[in-house]
Design a protein around this motif. Structure first.
Motif, PDB file in Angstrom:
ATOM      1  N   UNK A  99      37.906  43.001  29.398  1.00  0.00           N
ATOM      2  CA  UNK A  99      37.937  42.449  30.759  1.00  0.00           C
ATOM      3  C   UNK A  99      39.359  42.113  31.217  1.00  0.00           C
ATOM      4  N   UNK A 107      44.721  38.218  40.118  1.00  0.00           N
ATOM      5  CA  UNK A 107      43.779  37.115  40.255  1.00  0.00           C
ATOM      6  C   UNK A 107      43.275  37.018  41.695  1.00  0.00           C
ATOM      7  N   UNK A 108      42.027  36.597  41.810  1.00  0.00           N
ATOM      8  CA  UNK A 108      41.416  36.387  43.126  1.00  0.00           C
ATOM      9  C   UNK A 108      41.253  34.886  43.321  1.00  0.00           C
ATOM     10  N   UNK A 132      37.989  35.551  39.824  1.00  0.00           N
ATOM     11  CA  UNK A 132      38.634  36.742  39.266  1.00  0.00           C
ATOM     12  C   UNK A 132      37.655  37.535  38.395  1.00  0.00           C
ATOM     13  N   UNK A 135      34.873  39.091  40.501  1.00  0.00           N
ATOM     14  CA  UNK A 135      35.354  40.282  41.224  1.00  0.00           C
ATOM     15  C   UNK A 135      35.391  41.495  40.305  1.00  0.00           C
ATOM     16  N   UNK A 136      35.918  41.298  39.120  1.00  0.00           N
ATOM     17  CA  UNK A 136      35.973  42.405  38.152  1.00  0.00           C
ATOM     18  C   UNK A 136      34.562  42.908  37.871  1.00  0.00           C
ATOM     19  N   UNK A 139      33.037  44.847  40.721  1.00  0.00           N
ATOM     20  CA  UNK A 139      33.573  46.203  40.854  1.00  0.00           C
ATOM     21  C   UNK A 139      33.063  47.138  39.757  1.00  0.00           C
ATOM     22  N   UNK A 140      32.761  46.568  38.606  1.00  0.00           N
ATOM     23  CA  UNK A 140      32.260  47.384  37.486  1.00  0.00           C
ATOM     24  C   UNK A 140      30.772  47.706  37.685  1.00  0.00           C
ATOM     25  N   UNK A 142      28.804  47.070  40.451  1.00  0.00           N
ATOM     26  CA  UNK A 142      28.426  47.450  41.823  1.00  0.00           C
ATOM     27  C   UNK A 142      26.973  47.079  42.144  1.00  0.00           C
TER      28      UNK A 142
ATOM     29  N   UNK B 107      42.392  35.206  48.720  1.00  0.00           N
ATOM     30  CA  UNK B 107      43.547  36.088  48.559  1.00  0.00           C
ATOM     31  C   UNK B 107      43.544  36.733  47.179  1.00  0.00           C
ATOM     32  N   UNK B 108      44.054  37.948  47.131  1.00  0.00           N
ATOM     33  CA  UNK B 108      44.187  38.671  45.876  1.00  0.00           C
ATOM     34  C   UNK B 108      45.671  38.749  45.535  1.00  0.00           C
ATOM     35  N   UNK B 109      45.986  38.395  44.323  1.00  0.00           N
ATOM     36  CA  UNK B 109      47.364  38.255  43.907  1.00  0.00           C
ATOM     37  C   UNK B 109      47.633  39.015  42.623  1.00  0.00           C
ATOM     38  N   UNK B 111      50.130  38.953  39.935  1.00  0.00           N
ATOM     39  CA  UNK B 111      51.196  38.036  39.545  1.00  0.00           C
ATOM     40  C   UNK B 111      52.215  38.725  38.640  1.00  0.00           C
ATOM     41  N   UNK B 166      41.446  44.878  38.410  1.00  0.00           N
ATOM     42  CA  UNK B 166      40.152  44.439  38.974  1.00  0.00           C
ATOM     43  C   UNK B 166      39.068  45.506  38.858  1.00  0.00           C
ATOM     44  N   UNK B 167      39.407  46.632  38.257  1.00  0.00           N
ATOM     45  CA  UNK B 167      38.423  47.700  38.018  1.00  0.00           C
ATOM     46  C   UNK B 167      37.813  48.275  39.299  1.00  0.00           C
ATOM     47  N   UNK B 168      38.639  48.372  40.352  1.00  0.00           N
ATOM     48  CA  UNK B 168      38.173  49.108  41.531  1.00  0.00           C
ATOM     49  C   UNK B 168      37.907  50.547  41.108  1.00  0.00           C
TER      50      UNK B 168
END
Lengths: 283, 283
Positions: A99, A107-108, A132, A135-136, A139-140, A142, B107-109, B111, B166-168
């Protein structure tokens, strides 16, 4: 029915189960050590989707430096069996490197009061870790629908805001708290409590129920309800209040007079164990 | 072929064009005022996907307080026509409230050094704005492939890192810089330059090309190449160097000796206009 460890396997498994069709996916993200609360989410997901994915991942980034990441209870075999019994099709149990691969630094963050107050005050990096990893996972996996328990009321509000703000095309379903027979909100952390702590912790749900009764009888002054709960909890010598707050159910802003859907939320330590609980007030 | 303003319309239009089939979507996010560089992205997207979506959105969160958000050039009619000529099927031109509805605070950052150095040094909130709006657009458009110009080399590296972290499930395609005949890298901001500034700005591409020639002739010492470029640019009295750096193409870490794919990246102000340019060094 399968237990998968990698993102690649998970995607292949979802693909295999969908037979190239556009199926609905119900997703229940958890940190494992499942209890009846989690199972209620899995069962609801099963009713509402073609397939159900449960993730079991103790997410390091949502723990503070002095919190219980290392000691958080883990038992993947038990979790797998419970998930499958509840109706899960796939259990996803990645390790930390899967992960957060080497050098992961994205990071979100949901900024503002919604994450800074309540649990965010004493756990300042907690929600960044939650949003964060969610979100991951979104996206994995869906998912069509993702299921969260209302016990983490602030988490639900933060996730819903993240989904709105970032336009995730995912329906967030929040489900009622499941309680032990004596009223204690189910939590994987309840195993930390000794007998005396567990007994005294019953004051949390008792005060919340009584405060809701007062509300249903017409009390709309948040300070009256809040003071009532604090005084009640303070009768227990092992209780150490982190916060008791009455907030708007959507924005989590503090309310003085309860005119719209609100939450009484609290966090209280018994010994080393920090418990949270809450109750919704429907106007 | 359509121009849509809202997320709802965009989704309906994509759905309509896909006829319920699993089609590939090519996505070209832009801030509009399109030039040949953008058009090259649209054409490539057209070759590689069933449908092409171009977004035209001047994103406020990637501009600093004293930057040119208000004055950034806009011409949606021209952009629409150019996009369609290039092969776009849908042009998405939302207003700020559509992308940042009241109270949006997520927000997405990415870093670390990758966003803190180069342009991130003088534009500290820039990449947070970029990754946030690109995340939103990715979740709305759900593209198969997304196209970015290498002129914003740091942006490409940051987006690629965000997608990995983020695994988009999106393939990022980066495309070569398109230049004017005299070598000036195409940019919507070139319209700000007066004749003298524009003439002197040619030193950027000229020094980059010469430095690459030196590299191809065997020079591997980054400091030698860097000093050569800085000295060259400083011969122009209107030039005000922000940075000239030689960095690893993936991590953007500074390199001393060029042993793997690297980028010479620079930002230089001519009058009020800040120009960026870069060149890849392939080992």
């Amino acid at each position: 029915m399968s237990l998968v460890k990698t993102i690649k396997e998970l995607k292949e498994e979802i693909k295999r189960m969908s037979y190239g069709k556009d199926i609905s996916i119900g997703f229940v993200p958890t940190m494992g050590y499942l209890h009846e609360g989690h199972i209620s989410l899995i069962k609801k997901a099963k009713l509402e989707n073609d397939i159900v994915v449960v993730s079991v991942f103790v997410n390091p980034t949502q723990f503070g430096p002095n919190e219980d990441f290392e000691s958080y209870p883990r038992d993947i075999e038990r979790d797998y069996n419970l998930s499958i019994s509840g109706g899960a099709d796939i259990v996803f149990n990645p390790n930390v490197d899967e992960m957060y691969p080497d050098g992961a630094s994205t990071f979100v963050n949901v900024k503002g009061d919604i994450t800074n107050k309540l649990c965010g005050k004493s756990r300042p990096t907690h929600f960044e870790g939650v949003t964060t990893v969610v979100s991951k996972l979104f996206n994995i996996v869906k998912p069509t629908n993702a299921y969260f328990g209302q016990k983490d009321a602030q988490q639900v509000a933060v996730i819903q805001k993240m989904v709105r703000d970032l336009f995730f095309d995912i329906n967030i379903v929040s489900c009622p708290i499941v309680r032990e027979e004596d009223g204690l909100a189910m939590s994987s952390r309840n195993v930390y409590l000794n007998e005396e702590e567990r007994n005294q912790a019953l004051i949390l749900s008792k005060s919340l129920f009584k405060a809701r009764d007062m509300f249903l009888d017409g009390e709309r002054d948040a300070n009256v309800l809040r003071k009532f709960i604090i005084d009640n909890i303070n009768t227990k010598e092992l209780a150490n209040i982190d916060y008791v707050d009455i907030v708007d159910a959507k924005t989590l802003e503090n309310v003085e007079t309860i005119n719209s859907k609100a939450i009484i939320a609290l966090a209280v330590k018994f010994g080393k164990t920090r418990l949270i609980d809450n109750i919704y007030l429907e106007v």
